[in-house]
Scaffold this motif. Structure first.
Motif, PDB file in Angstrom:
ATOM      1  N   UNK A 156       0.862  -1.184   0.000  1.00  0.00           N
ATOM      2  CA  UNK A 156       0.000   0.000   0.000  1.00  0.00           C
ATOM      3  C   UNK A 156       0.903   1.240   0.000  1.00  0.00           C
ATOM      4  N   UNK A 157       1.011   1.909  -1.167  1.00  0.00           N
ATOM      5  CA  UNK A 157       1.876   3.085  -1.311  1.00  0.00           C
ATOM      6  C   UNK A 157       1.091   4.354  -1.024  1.00  0.00           C
ATOM      7  N   UNK A 158       1.732   5.285  -0.312  1.00  0.00           N
ATOM      8  CA  UNK A 158       1.141   6.611  -0.098  1.00  0.00           C
ATOM      9  C   UNK A 158       2.254   7.629   0.061  1.00  0.00           C
ATOM     10  N   UNK A 159       1.904   8.888  -0.115  1.00  0.00           N
ATOM     11  CA  UNK A 159       2.852   9.991  -0.018  1.00  0.00           C
ATOM     12  C   UNK A 159       2.272  11.062   0.886  1.00  0.00           C
ATOM     13  N   UNK A 160       3.100  11.705   1.673  1.00  0.00           N
ATOM     14  CA  UNK A 160       2.651  12.775   2.555  1.00  0.00           C
ATOM     15  C   UNK A 160       3.492  14.012   2.253  1.00  0.00           C
ATOM     16  N   UNK A 161       2.811  15.083   1.890  1.00  0.00           N
ATOM     17  CA  UNK A 161       3.485  16.309   1.449  1.00  0.00           C
ATOM     18  C   UNK A 161       3.268  17.416   2.480  1.00  0.00           C
ATOM     19  N   UNK A 162       4.348  18.058   2.903  1.00  0.00           N
ATOM     20  CA  UNK A 162       4.212  19.186   3.833  1.00  0.00           C
ATOM     21  C   UNK A 162       5.371  20.149   3.637  1.00  0.00           C
ATOM     22  N   UNK A 163       5.311  21.289   4.321  1.00  0.00           N
ATOM     23  CA  UNK A 163       6.308  22.345   4.158  1.00  0.00           C
ATOM     24  C   UNK A 163       7.447  22.238   5.147  1.00  0.00           C
ATOM     25  N   UNK A 164       7.997  23.385   5.524  1.00  0.00           N
ATOM     26  CA  UNK A 164       9.157  23.416   6.415  1.00  0.00           C
ATOM     27  C   UNK A 164       8.772  22.983   7.828  1.00  0.00           C
ATOM     28  N   UNK A 165       9.700  22.299   8.475  1.00  0.00           N
ATOM     29  CA  UNK A 165       9.495  21.943   9.877  1.00  0.00           C
ATOM     30  C   UNK A 165      10.449  22.761  10.739  1.00  0.00           C
ATOM     31  N   UNK A 166       9.929  23.211  11.866  1.00  0.00           N
ATOM     32  CA  UNK A 166      10.709  24.083  12.745  1.00  0.00           C
ATOM     33  C   UNK A 166      11.885  23.346  13.352  1.00  0.00           C
ATOM     34  N   UNK A 167      13.068  23.937  13.234  1.00  0.00           N
ATOM     35  CA  UNK A 167      14.241  23.356  13.865  1.00  0.00           C
ATOM     36  C   UNK A 167      14.917  22.266  13.078  1.00  0.00           C
ATOM     37  N   UNK A 168      14.469  21.995  11.838  1.00  0.00           N
ATOM     38  CA  UNK A 168      15.123  20.945  11.054  1.00  0.00           C
ATOM     39  C   UNK A 168      16.497  21.427  10.604  1.00  0.00           C
ATOM     40  N   UNK A 169      17.358  20.472  10.246  1.00  0.00           N
ATOM     41  CA  UNK A 169      18.708  20.828   9.817  1.00  0.00           C
ATOM     42  C   UNK A 169      18.638  21.699   8.569  1.00  0.00           C
ATOM     43  N   UNK A 170      19.332  22.811   8.600  1.00  0.00           N
ATOM     44  CA  UNK A 170      19.358  23.700   7.456  1.00  0.00           C
ATOM     45  C   UNK A 170      18.209  24.685   7.395  1.00  0.00           C
ATOM     46  N   UNK A 171      17.279  24.637   8.369  1.00  0.00           N
ATOM     47  CA  UNK A 171      16.138  25.543   8.301  1.00  0.00           C
ATOM     48  C   UNK A 171      16.528  26.932   8.787  1.00  0.00           C
ATOM     49  N   UNK A 172      15.643  27.885   8.541  1.00  0.00           N
ATOM     50  CA  UNK A 172      15.957  29.282   8.799  1.00  0.00           C
ATOM     51  C   UNK A 172      15.992  29.592  10.300  1.00  0.00           C
ATOM     52  N   UNK A 173      15.211  28.872  11.099  1.00  0.00           N
ATOM     53  CA  UNK A 173      15.096  29.214  12.523  1.00  0.00           C
ATOM     54  C   UNK A 173      16.416  29.026  13.275  1.00  0.00           C
ATOM     55  N   UNK A 174      17.055  27.846  13.206  1.00  0.00           N
ATOM     56  CA  UNK A 174      18.344  27.716  13.903  1.00  0.00           C
ATOM     57  C   UNK A 174      19.389  28.699  13.391  1.00  0.00           C
ATOM     58  N   UNK A 175      19.323  29.013  12.088  1.00  0.00           N
ATOM     59  CA  UNK A 175      20.293  29.962  11.540  1.00  0.00           C
ATOM     60  C   UNK A 175      20.084  31.350  12.141  1.00  0.00           C
ATOM     61  N   UNK A 176      18.832  31.799  12.224  1.00  0.00           N
ATOM     62  CA  UNK A 176      18.556  33.094  12.854  1.00  0.00           C
ATOM     63  C   UNK A 176      19.041  33.100  14.300  1.00  0.00           C
ATOM     64  N   UNK A 177      18.793  32.004  15.022  1.00  0.00           N
ATOM     65  CA  UNK A 177      19.173  31.954  16.434  1.00  0.00           C
ATOM     66  C   UNK A 177      20.686  32.097  16.596  1.00  0.00           C
ATOM     67  N   UNK A 178      21.439  31.366  15.780  1.00  0.00           N
ATOM     68  CA  UNK A 178      22.901  31.444  15.879  1.00  0.00           C
ATOM     69  C   UNK A 178      23.403  32.822  15.436  1.00  0.00           C
ATOM     70  N   UNK A 179      22.739  33.426  14.443  1.00  0.00           N
ATOM     71  CA  UNK A 179      23.151  34.761  13.993  1.00  0.00           C
ATOM     72  C   UNK A 179      22.889  35.810  15.073  1.00  0.00           C
ATOM     73  N   UNK A 180      21.787  35.668  15.799  1.00  0.00           N
ATOM     74  CA  UNK A 180      21.505  36.598  16.900  1.00  0.00           C
ATOM     75  C   UNK A 180      22.556  36.453  17.987  1.00  0.00           C
ATOM     76  N   UNK A 181      22.893  35.202  18.329  1.00  0.00           N
ATOM     77  CA  UNK A 181      23.899  34.957  19.368  1.00  0.00           C
ATOM     78  C   UNK A 181      25.266  35.519  18.970  1.00  0.00           C
ATOM     79  N   UNK A 182      25.533  35.540  17.654  1.00  0.00           N
ATOM     80  CA  UNK A 182      26.809  36.066  17.165  1.00  0.00           C
ATOM     81  C   UNK A 182      26.792  37.575  16.997  1.00  0.00           C
TER      82      UNK A 182
END
Length: 654
Positions: free
Chosen positions: A443-469
Motif C-alpha cells: 500500500x503506497x502513499x505519499x505525505x506532502x508538507x512544508x518546512x518543519x521548525x528546527x530541522x537541519x538547514x532551516x531558517x530558525x536555527x540559523x537566525x538563532x545562531x546569527x543573533x547569538x553572534x
C-alpha cells in the motif's frame, strides 16, 4: 554587622547547626520570660526556681522536634515558607509539654503562658531565619537583572522561589490576566495587570519578562509575545508542561523564546487507532532515521509499540545518536521493541534488500533524501541519484518483498518545482503512484508538507545562531514566505496519514498560514530584548540604528518566493481535520520507467542537457529559474577540459 553574618557562610556545617541550637535555646528562654512578664506584669516569678524544670523539659522537646522535622537540615540562606511547618510542630510540642509538666510539678506557671510563649517563639524563631536569609541575599540582589514574571499561579510562585536562590534575576512584579489576583501581593511581590508592563518598563528599570505559564495555549502565547514585541524587553519562558511532567526539564530552566513558541499551533489530539494501525506489533523501517523528520518519526513510532524498529541511515554519527537516544527512551517507557541500527544507503539495492528480508519489514517510512535546495541545485547528479533512484530502489524492493505499507515523506517544493530538489521529490511521488497502479500487495502513499521548525538547514536555527553572534541576520528577500510546522506535529500527522491510505494517495498536511520570513527575523530579534534594523550589505553596521542588522541577500538558486502544497485545486477531507487528500497527475509504470532509465543513463554520463530535457518531459510542471542546470563537479570538469587536460567523470563511480 552584615559582614559578621557573611562570615558565617565560611564556617563548617556542624558549627552552623550548633549556632542554631544555641540561638533557638536562647529564644525559648527569652520568649518564656517575656510571656511570664506579660502575663504577671512583674518579675517576681524569677525567685520561683520550680519553673525552670518544666521549661527545660519543654525546651528539650522543642529542640528535639525541630531536629526530627528537618529544621536544622535546611540552609538558612535558602529557607522558604515550608520551614514554618517544622517550627509550628516544635512549638506545639513545647507548649503542650510545658503545660503538662507545669501541672505535674506544680511549678505555678499560668495556663496562658504556654500559649503566649508559643506565639512569641513562632515569631522569633521563624522571623530570625527570614531576616538572616534576607541579609545573605541582599548583596546578591544588587547585580541581578530586574524581571517581571508573567503568570502568578503555581508555576510563577515556584519560579520566584528559584530566582531568589539564583544569582541572575530579581523579580520586581507579577503580571497576570486574572483580575482576582491583580492588586494582591504574592511572596512579597505585587501583582499587576498585563497592561502595566509598559509602565514598569519605562526608565529602563525592567529588562526581562519571564513567562511562567507552562500549559498556555499556542494562540494565547503568540498574543502575549505580540504585545511585548515593541517594548525592547528580553522575553524568556519556562519549559512546556509536557517537558516538566516527563522530567526532561525543571520549571527553573529558563530559555529564550523559540520559533515553536511563535509559530506553533494548538495541537489536535491524535487518533490513537490511526497512530497504531501500521506500527503496533509490526516490524517498522525508517530510512533516513537520523535526519530531522526521520528521527522524530522514530520517537513517535517507538511510542506505538512496534515489535522491531529498523533504523536505516547512511551517516554513522546520525545513526549512533538516534540509536542511543531511542534506547534510553525505550527504557523510560518500558518498551519491549527491539531497536536495530543498520548502516546503508538507499541507493545500495543489495544492502537494502538484505535488511528488508532479514527482519521481515512490514512498514517503511521513507524519509531519506537530500532536501537542501541550493546544495542540490549545485549537485544535480547526486541529488537525482539519491532522491529519485534511492526512492525507486526502496519502493521496488518493498513491492517485491510484500512490505505491507510504504509511506514517502514528500515536500511542498514538489508542487510546480522551480528547483531540482523539488523536481526529484515530485518524481519520487510519481514512482510511488506508478507502483500503486501496477498492482501488488504493498500500500503506497505519499505525505506532502512544508518546512518543519528546527530541522537541519532551516531558517530558525540559523537566525538563532546569527543573533547569538551579534548579527547580521540574512534574509533572501523582503517578501519571501514559508509554511512552518513543528517536527512532532508533522511526524504524528505523517503516521496518521499513512494509516488512512488506500493505495496511491497523495496526502497534504494543513500547514496553517504562511509566515513572512522578514517579519519572523524582526520578531526573534525583538524578543531577545534587542533592536533590529535593516542594512544593504552584511558588512554594514550602524550602531545608532539598533543592535542587530538584517540584510536581504537575494533569492538563492532554485528558491521560490512562495511555496504551494497542491498541484490541483480540489483537496478532499479525510478522517483527520489537518490531513487532506489530493488528486494529482500520475503515470503508469510502463510510461514512467523508460523515462527513468533515460534519466539514469544521463546521470551516469553527466549529461546535464539531457537531464534537463527529461525533467521537462516528465509531468512535473518543472519551471527552473535558470536556463540550464548546474553541477559543481561537471563545471570543474568542463573547465579542466577547456584547459586541455580532458578529465572526464568515471561513469563507474557514479
Amino acid at each position: 554587622m552584615i559582614d559578621h553574618f557573611r562570615r558565617l557562610s565560611t564556617v563548617s556545617r556542624r558549627q552552623k547547626i550548633a549556632l542554631q541550637l544555641v540561638v533557638d535555646s536562647g529564644l525559648i528562654v527569652a520568649c518564656f520570660l517575656a510571656a511570664m512578664t506579660i502575663r504577671l506584669e512583674s518579675l517576681e516569678f524569677l525567685s520561683n526556681l520550680k519553673i525552670w524544670l518544666p521549661v527545660s523539659i519543654a525546651a528539650v522537646a522543642a529542640i528535639g522536634t525541630f531536629w526530627l522535622t528537618g529544621l536544622y537540615r535546611t540552609l538558612v540562606r535558602f529557607v522558604t515558607g515550608k520551614i514554618l511547618t517544622s517550627i509550628a510542630k516544635g512549638i506545639l510540642a513545647f507548649a503542650i509539654i510545658l503545660f503538662v509538666a507545669s501541672n505535674l510539678l506544680t511549678a505555678g506557671i499560668p495556663r496562658s503562658v504556654p500559649i503566649i510563649s508559643g506565639v512569641l517563639l513562632f515569631l522569633a524563631i521563624g522571623g530570625i531565619r527570614f531576616v538572616v536569609r534576607q541579609i545573605f541575599r541582599k548583596p546578591m540582589q544588587v547585580s541581578k537583572r530586574p524581571v517581571v514574571i508573567y503568570g502568578a499561579g503555581e508555576a510563577g510562585l515556584e519560579l520566584v522561589n528559584s530566582l531568589f536562590h539564583g544569582r541572575d534575576y530579581a523579580p520586581i512584579a507579577f503580571v497576570d490576566d486574572d483580575p482576582r489576583l491583580q492588586k494582591l501581593t504574592i511572596s512579597g511581590i505585587p501583582v499587576y495587570s498585563p497592561q502595566a508592563i509598559p509602565r514598569l518598563a519605562d526608565g529602563g528599570a525592567l529588562e526581562v519578562v519571564l513567562l511562567a505559564m507552562p500549559n498556555l495555549s499556542h494562540s494565547r502565547r503568540r498574543e502575549i509575545f505580540a504585545s511585548l514585541e515593541d517594548l525592547d524587553l528580553e522575553v524568556k519562558t519556562i519549559p512546556g508542561l509536557s517537558d516538566i511532567i516527563s522530567g526532561r526539564a525543571e520549571i527553573s530552566e529558563l530559555r529564550n523564546v523559540t520559533a515553536e513558541d511563535l509559530l506553533g499551533r494548538d495541537p489536535v489530539a491524535p487518533d490513537a487507532e490511526l497512530l497504531k494501525r501500521n506500527i503496533a506489533n509490526k516490524v517498522v523501517m525508517v530510512s533516513g532515521a537520523g535526519g530531522s523528520i526521520g528521527s522524530e518519526l522514530c520517537r513517535q513510532i517507538l511510542g506505538q509499540g512496534p515489535r522491531q524498529l529498523i533504523l536505516y541511515e547512511i551517516s554513522e554519527f546520525a545513526l549512533y545518536t538516534i540509536e542511543q537516544e531511542l534506547s534510553e527512551m525505550a527504557d523510560q517507557i518500558a518498551s519491549s521493541a527491539k531497536i536495530i541500527p543498520v548502516l546503508g544507503s538507499v541507493q545500495n539495492a543489495k544492502r537494502l534488500e538484505a535488511a528488508i528480508k532479514a527482519f521481515k519489514v512490514e512498514t517503511i517510512y521513507h524519509a531519506a533524501a537530500y532536501k537542501h535546495v541550493p546544495l542540490v541545485e549545485e549537485n544535480v547528479v547526486e541529488g537525482i541519484r539519491n532522491n529519485v533512484f534511492g526512492t525507486l530502489t526502496i519502493a521496488r524492493l518493498a513491492l517485491q518483498n510484500n512490505v505491507a505499507n510504504f509511506i514517502l515523506i514528500s515536500t511542498d517544493k514538489a508542487v510546480r518545482p522551480t528547483n531540482v530538489m523539488g523536481a526529484t521529490k515530485r518524481i519520487a511521488e510519481l514512482i510511488c503512484q506508478a507502483f500503486a497502479k501496477g498492482g501488488g500487495s504493498t500500500n503506497f502513499s505519499m505525505v506532502r508538507f512544508g518546512n518543519v521548525l528546527g530541522s537541519s538547514g532551516s531558517v530558525i536555527p540559523r537566525f538563532r545562531s546569527q543573533i547569538e553572534a551579534g548579527g547580521p541576520l540574512t534574509v533572501t528577500h523582503p517578501d519571501i514566505t514559508r509554511y512552518f510546522m513543528t517536527i512532532p506535529e508533522a511526524s504524528q500527522l505523517v503516521i496518521q496519514a499513512g494509516a488512512m491510505a488506500r493505495g496511491g494517495d497523495v496526502f497534504v498536511l494543513d500547514m496553517g498560514e504562511p509566515v513572512r520570513i522578514a517579519d519572523l527575523a524582526v520578531t526573534m530579534v525583538k524578543l531577545h530584548g534587542l533592536t533590529p534594523y535593516f542594512v544593504n550589505d552584511t558588512h554594514e553596521v550602524v550602531q545608532e540604528k539598533g543592535d542587530i542588522p538584517i540584510c536581504f541577500t537575494g533569492l538563492r538558486k532554485g528558491e521560490k518566493l512562495f511555496e504551494e502544497l497542491l498541484i490541483g485545486n480540489d483537496p478532499q477531507a479525510t478522517e483527520h481535520p489537518r490531513v487532506l487528500s489530493a488528486k494529482e497527475i500520475s503515470m503508469a509504470p510502463d510510461k514512467l520507467l523508460p523515462l527513468l532509465d533515460r534519466l539514469l543513463e544521463a546521470c551516469k554520463s553527466f549529461n546535464l542537457p539531457e537531464i534537463h530535457d527529461i525533467l521537462r518531459d516528465l509531468p512535473l510542471e518543472y519551471s527552473p529559474l535558470q536556463d540550464r542546470l548546474f553541477d559543481l563537479v561537471w563545471e570543474a570538469t568542463q573547465t579542466l577540459a577547456l584547459a586541455g587536460q580532458q578529465v572526464k567523470p568515471n561513469p563507474a563511480s557514479q
